[in-house]
Design a protein around this motif. Structure first.
Motif, PDB file in Angstrom:
ATOM      1  N   SER A 133       0.827  -1.202   0.000  1.00  0.00           N
ATOM      2  CA  SER A 133       0.000   0.000   0.000  1.00  0.00           C
ATOM      3  C   SER A 133       0.862   1.253   0.000  1.00  0.00           C
ATOM      4  O   SER A 133       0.567   2.234  -0.713  1.00  0.00           O
ATOM      5  N   VAL A 134       1.935   1.234   0.790  1.00  0.00           N
ATOM      6  CA  VAL A 134       2.880   2.354   0.764  1.00  0.00           C
ATOM      7  C   VAL A 134       3.452   2.522  -0.642  1.00  0.00           C
ATOM      8  O   VAL A 134       3.536   3.642  -1.169  1.00  0.00           O
ATOM      9  N   LEU A 135       3.838   1.410  -1.269  1.00  0.00           N
ATOM     10  CA  LEU A 135       4.371   1.470  -2.635  1.00  0.00           C
ATOM     11  C   LEU A 135       3.350   2.057  -3.592  1.00  0.00           C
ATOM     12  O   LEU A 135       3.680   2.904  -4.437  1.00  0.00           O
ATOM     13  N   ALA A 136       2.089   1.617  -3.476  1.00  0.00           N
ATOM     14  CA  ALA A 136       1.037   2.092  -4.380  1.00  0.00           C
ATOM     15  C   ALA A 136       0.851   3.604  -4.278  1.00  0.00           C
ATOM     16  O   ALA A 136       0.821   4.311  -5.292  1.00  0.00           O
ATOM     17  N   TRP A 137       0.739   4.100  -3.049  1.00  0.00           N
ATOM     18  CA  TRP A 137       0.479   5.529  -2.896  1.00  0.00           C
ATOM     19  C   TRP A 137       1.707   6.371  -3.230  1.00  0.00           C
ATOM     20  O   TRP A 137       1.573   7.485  -3.764  1.00  0.00           O
ATOM     21  N   GLN A 138       2.883   5.843  -2.952  1.00  0.00           N
ATOM     22  CA  GLN A 138       4.087   6.570  -3.343  1.00  0.00           C
ATOM     23  C   GLN A 138       4.193   6.665  -4.866  1.00  0.00           C
ATOM     24  O   GLN A 138       4.546   7.714  -5.417  1.00  0.00           O
ATOM     25  N   ALA A 139       3.882   5.563  -5.563  1.00  0.00           N
ATOM     26  CA  ALA A 139       3.924   5.583  -7.027  1.00  0.00           C
ATOM     27  C   ALA A 139       2.850   6.503  -7.588  1.00  0.00           C
ATOM     28  O   ALA A 139       3.072   7.211  -8.578  1.00  0.00           O
ATOM     29  N   GLY A 140       1.675   6.514  -6.960  1.00  0.00           N
ATOM     30  CA  GLY A 140       0.617   7.408  -7.411  1.00  0.00           C
ATOM     31  C   GLY A 140       0.997   8.867  -7.264  1.00  0.00           C
ATOM     32  O   GLY A 140       0.730   9.690  -8.142  1.00  0.00           O
ATOM     33  N   THR A 141       1.631   9.196  -6.146  1.00  0.00           N
ATOM     34  CA  THR A 141       2.104  10.569  -5.940  1.00  0.00           C
ATOM     35  C   THR A 141       3.133  10.948  -6.989  1.00  0.00           C
ATOM     36  O   THR A 141       3.106  12.056  -7.550  1.00  0.00           O
ATOM     37  N   ALA A 142       4.037  10.025  -7.272  1.00  0.00           N
ATOM     38  CA  ALA A 142       5.074  10.287  -8.272  1.00  0.00           C
ATOM     39  C   ALA A 142       4.470  10.468  -9.659  1.00  0.00           C
ATOM     40  O   ALA A 142       4.918  11.324 -10.437  1.00  0.00           O
ATOM     41  N   SER A 143       3.424   9.701  -9.988  1.00  0.00           N
ATOM     42  CA  SER A 143       2.837   9.782 -11.332  1.00  0.00           C
ATOM     43  C   SER A 143       2.210  11.139 -11.592  1.00  0.00           C
ATOM     44  O   SER A 143       2.311  11.682 -12.695  1.00  0.00           O
ATOM     45  N   GLY A 144       1.539  11.714 -10.580  1.00  0.00           N
ATOM     46  CA  GLY A 144       0.925  13.023 -10.772  1.00  0.00           C
ATOM     47  C   GLY A 144       1.955  14.114 -10.998  1.00  0.00           C
ATOM     48  O   GLY A 144       1.805  14.953 -11.899  1.00  0.00           O
ATOM     49  N   ASN A 145       3.009  14.105 -10.190  1.00  0.00           N
ATOM     50  CA  ASN A 145       4.079  15.089 -10.387  1.00  0.00           C
ATOM     51  C   ASN A 145       4.783  14.874 -11.722  1.00  0.00           C
ATOM     52  O   ASN A 145       5.191  15.834 -12.387  1.00  0.00           O
ATOM     53  N   PHE A 146       4.934  13.614 -12.106  1.00  0.00           N
ATOM     54  CA  PHE A 146       5.566  13.294 -13.391  1.00  0.00           C
ATOM     55  C   PHE A 146       4.748  13.884 -14.537  1.00  0.00           C
ATOM     56  O   PHE A 146       5.304  14.484 -15.472  1.00  0.00           O
ATOM     57  N   LEU A 147       3.443  13.703 -14.479  1.00  0.00           N
ATOM     58  CA  LEU A 147       2.579  14.227 -15.536  1.00  0.00           C
ATOM     59  C   LEU A 147       2.696  15.739 -15.666  1.00  0.00           C
ATOM     60  O   LEU A 147       2.898  16.265 -16.767  1.00  0.00           O
ATOM     61  N   THR A 148       2.547  16.439 -14.553  1.00  0.00           N
ATOM     62  CA  THR A 148       2.568  17.904 -14.627  1.00  0.00           C
ATOM     63  C   THR A 148       3.910  18.426 -15.103  1.00  0.00           C
ATOM     64  O   THR A 148       3.980  19.359 -15.917  1.00  0.00           O
ATOM     65  N   GLY A 149       4.996  17.821 -14.616  1.00  0.00           N
ATOM     66  CA  GLY A 149       6.320  18.275 -15.038  1.00  0.00           C
ATOM     67  C   GLY A 149       6.566  18.064 -16.511  1.00  0.00           C
ATOM     68  O   GLY A 149       7.053  18.963 -17.210  1.00  0.00           O
ATOM     69  N   THR A 150       6.222  16.883 -17.025  1.00  0.00           N
ATOM     70  CA  THR A 150       6.478  16.595 -18.445  1.00  0.00           C
ATOM     71  C   THR A 150       5.494  17.313 -19.356  1.00  0.00           C
ATOM     72  O   THR A 150       5.826  17.596 -20.515  1.00  0.00           O
ATOM     73  N   ILE A 151       4.302  17.622 -18.871  1.00  0.00           N
ATOM     74  CA  ILE A 151       3.359  18.402 -19.690  1.00  0.00           C
ATOM     75  C   ILE A 151       3.879  19.819 -19.890  1.00  0.00           C
ATOM     76  O   ILE A 151       3.758  20.392 -20.974  1.00  0.00           O
ATOM     77  N   ILE A 152       4.444  20.395 -18.832  1.00  0.00           N
ATOM     78  CA  ILE A 152       5.052  21.725 -18.987  1.00  0.00           C
ATOM     79  C   ILE A 152       6.148  21.670 -20.040  1.00  0.00           C
ATOM     80  O   ILE A 152       6.280  22.582 -20.875  1.00  0.00           O
ATOM     81  N   GLN A 153       6.922  20.610 -20.031  1.00  0.00           N
ATOM     82  CA  GLN A 153       7.943  20.427 -21.068  1.00  0.00           C
ATOM     83  C   GLN A 153       7.286  20.299 -22.434  1.00  0.00           C
ATOM     84  O   GLN A 153       7.782  20.846 -23.433  1.00  0.00           O
ATOM     85  N   GLY A 154       6.142  19.593 -22.493  1.00  0.00           N
ATOM     86  CA  GLY A 154       5.429  19.452 -23.754  1.00  0.00           C
ATOM     87  C   GLY A 154       4.917  20.776 -24.291  1.00  0.00           C
ATOM     88  O   GLY A 154       4.890  21.001 -25.513  1.00  0.00           O
ATOM     89  N   LEU A 155       4.513  21.681 -23.408  1.00  0.00           N
ATOM     90  CA  LEU A 155       4.041  22.994 -23.839  1.00  0.00           C
ATOM     91  C   LEU A 155       5.152  23.800 -24.505  1.00  0.00           C
ATOM     92  O   LEU A 155       4.898  24.610 -25.408  1.00  0.00           O
ATOM     93  N   ILE A 156       6.377  23.587 -24.047  1.00  0.00           N
ATOM     94  CA  ILE A 156       7.506  24.260 -24.692  1.00  0.00           C
ATOM     95  C   ILE A 156       7.633  23.779 -26.133  1.00  0.00           C
ATOM     96  O   ILE A 156       7.884  24.566 -27.059  1.00  0.00           O
ATOM     97  N   SER A 157       7.430  22.474 -26.341  1.00  0.00           N
ATOM     98  CA  SER A 157       7.473  21.916 -27.699  1.00  0.00           C
ATOM     99  C   SER A 157       6.358  22.485 -28.561  1.00  0.00           C
ATOM    100  O   SER A 157       6.533  22.718 -29.760  1.00  0.00           O
ATOM    101  N   ALA A 158       5.178  22.698 -27.960  1.00  0.00           N
ATOM    102  CA  ALA A 158       4.056  23.242 -28.716  1.00  0.00           C
ATOM    103  C   ALA A 158       4.329  24.675 -29.160  1.00  0.00           C
ATOM    104  O   ALA A 158       3.926  25.092 -30.246  1.00  0.00           O
ATOM    105  N   ARG A 159       5.048  25.406 -28.337  1.00  0.00           N
ATOM    106  CA  ARG A 159       5.342  26.804 -28.653  1.00  0.00           C
ATOM    107  C   ARG A 159       6.559  26.929 -29.572  1.00  0.00           C
ATOM    108  O   ARG A 159       6.612  27.821 -30.423  1.00  0.00           O
ATOM    109  N   ASP A 160       7.532  26.015 -29.400  1.00  0.00           N
ATOM    110  CA  ASP A 160       8.757  26.067 -30.187  1.00  0.00           C
ATOM    111  C   ASP A 160       9.028  24.689 -30.797  1.00  0.00           C
ATOM    112  O   ASP A 160       9.625  23.823 -30.153  1.00  0.00           O
ATOM    113  N   PRO A 161       8.582  24.448 -32.038  1.00  0.00           N
ATOM    114  CA  PRO A 161       8.748  23.133 -32.667  1.00  0.00           C
ATOM    115  C   PRO A 161      10.208  22.694 -32.780  1.00  0.00           C
ATOM    116  O   PRO A 161      10.479  21.499 -32.920  1.00  0.00           O
TER     117      PRO A 161
END
Length: 517
Positions: A133-161
């Motif tokens: 259960s600790v592993l599950a919630w730790q991985a879930g926390t990491a996945s949300g931060n991973f998404l937001t961080g990489t999406i911000i990186q993706g927005l840079i690609s959208a603005r600058d091909p």
């Protein structure tokens, strides 16, 4: 029973309701479970509902993490896997809500296993469930931060091909998101508790804006395309297999409504309002997620083009069909705001779950992890540990193109494992020793056992598919490394039990009063 040393470390006050804001029911529940009231109960019923709904963020996550669903199933595959996943999870959610009413504690699954399992096996099963259960919630926390961080990186690609996104750069963005969650959960925790209703309004308002913009401005596919067009871009041998593999995206969107259970010791009248928050937030979010998903699928002219978009996120491709670059940035920000808030709440829930298992001496360095800051009434050390683990899991992004899939799979697999054990123990006790179950202020009545069994069957089904890689043929680059992490942690838990756990871990049930077997 708790040792003298533990009682000194966690003293029970004569009147916990006076200083910490609980009700007499909270006092009774905590006393029955043998736990001290260490946190302020400053989350009221509506705020608990808001906390659960905003943390789960179904419509946001189902849009942000749709890559695998579209790759393995296309438009129709993504839609129908979400439909059956949300129905299947409904049976799980109400079962968890019932257990949360019986034992409203931050421990969640491992505590329920300890209370409901056979006395012969409760200690071992509870210990292993706690680790997973600790592993599950730790991985879930990491996945949300991973998404937001990489999406911000993706927005840079959208603005600058011309921008060439690197894995290490994305990881640095993830680190920034983790820092934000730490600051809010340590220095603005009281503010977050007071703002829960406002956060819920933001969650709903952002949903309205995104859905309206997609329906009004994007060129729309036909209903036949969305509801019947299955596609296989993952290389699997049959359409049926590819849809089964692709359902991980839908399952991910349905996770985490039970996070409210891990905040039980901060919620007023938790035995009644935690299960209400869990169920109402889940089903409301499921409907909102379905509407948002359908809007996005209609606004996706080409699945192949969406999968090959420069940003790496199909939902950004859909936004491009509806508006210009500035509009894409605006719509993405509208999604990111509630998701970042969700990450903050997710970190808090995970930290409390980790704290609880450490309080019961289930983790290494338990005394340090379970320490509560007496000024802020927060498990700050547990928050720190959660942030560090999120950083470590995000490092996968540097060496693997399927890092997000691995983290999500790990989250799903470990969570399904913990659900399967806790639900099977509840089913066992209902069948063989129903008179020993403590009363619940929120229950499933005479249909409860059938609902529990149905939910357990779906848990096993989801667990089986959670380890599959997202595409074939399977290589070192496409391999789902979550299975390696899952097995490694499981083996570590077994070794830890043999070396230390069986000697010092008794399980929460040993502190529960008037417990009959």
């Amino acid at each position: 029973m708790a040792s003298d040393q533990e009682m000194q470390q966690y003293p029970i006050k004569d009147d916990p309701t006076k200083d910490e804001g609980g009700t007499r029911y909270d006092v009774t529940d905590m006393d029955r479970m043998g736990k001290a009231q260490q946190f302020r109960r400053n989350i009221r019923p509506l705020a608990a509902l808001s906390f659960s709904a905003v943390l789960q963020a179904t419509w946001e996550y189902i849009m942000l993490s749709d890559y695998e669903g579209l790759q393995d199933g296309g438009l129709a595959g993504m839609l129908w896997t979400y439909v059956w996943s949300s129905i299947g999870f409904g049976f799980i959610i109400v079962s968890l809500a019932e257990m949360a009413s019986i034992a409203p504690t931050s421990g969640g699954q491992y505590h329920w296993v300890s209370e409901f399992a056979s006395p012969k096996y409760q200690k071992f099963l509870s210990y292993v469930t706690g680790w997973m259960s600790v592993l599950a919630w730790q991985a879930g926390t990491a996945s949300g931060n991973f998404l937001t961080g990489t999406i911000i990186q993706g927005l840079i690609s959208a603005r600058d091909p011309s921008y060439d996104p690197k894995g290490w750069q994305g990881t640095l963005f993830v680190f920034a998101m983790i820092l934000i969650t730490y600051i809010f959960n340590v220095y603005a925790a009281g503010l977050m508790a007071r703002m829960q209703n406002l956060l819920l309004a933001t969650h709903i308002l952002c949903w309205v804006v995104v859905v309206v913009v997609l329906w009004a401005l994007a060129p729309l596919r036909s209903a036949d395309d969305v509801f019947t067009e299955f596609q296989n871009f993952g290389g699997w041998s049959s359409m049926g297999l590819t849809v089964m593999v692709g359902q991980l995206a839908a399952i991910y969107g349905c996770l985490s409504s039970d996070a409210c259970a891990h905040m039980s010791e901060e919620i007023k009248d938790a035995g009644r309002y935690v299960p209400i928050a869990i169920t109402w937030s889940y089903f409301a979010n499921a409907i909102m997620g379905l509407v948002a998903l359908i809007a996005m699928l209609f606004a996706t002219p080409s699945v192949e083009a969406a999968l090959n978009d420069d940003t790496g996120f199909p939902f950004i491709y859909s936004f491009k069909q509806a508006t210009n670059t500035a509009g894409v940035n605006g719509l993405t920000a509208i999604i990111l705001i509630p998701v970042i808030i969700s990450n903050i709440l997710f970190n808090a829930s995970t930290a409390h779950q980790t704290f609880s298992f450490a309080r019961d001496r289930g983790l290494p360095f338990s005394t340090w992890i379970a320490k509560v800051d007496q000024k802020r009434k927060l498990p700050i050390n547990s928050i720190i540990i959660t942030c560090i683990i999120s950083c470590l899991l995000s490092l996968i992004n540097i060496g693997s193109e399927t890092a997000f899939n691995a983290i999500v799979s790990l989250n799903v697999a470990a969570l399904m494992f913990s659900y399967s054990i806790s639900m099977s123990c509840l089913i066992w006790r209902k069948i063989f020793h129903p008179h020993t179950l403590p009363s619940a202020r929120w229950g499933l009545g005479r249909y409860g056992l059938a609902v529990n069994i149905t939910g357990w069957l779906y848990v096993v089904f989801a667990l089986f598919w959670s380890f599959w890689p997202e595409s074939a043929p399977v290589t070192t680059e496409t391999f789902n490394w979550s299975v390696a992490i899952f097995v490694a942690v499981f083996l570590v838990s077994l070794v830890a039990y043999l070396v230390q756990g069986r000697k010092i871990y008794d399980g929460p049930v040993t502190e529960v009063k008037n417990h009959e077997f």
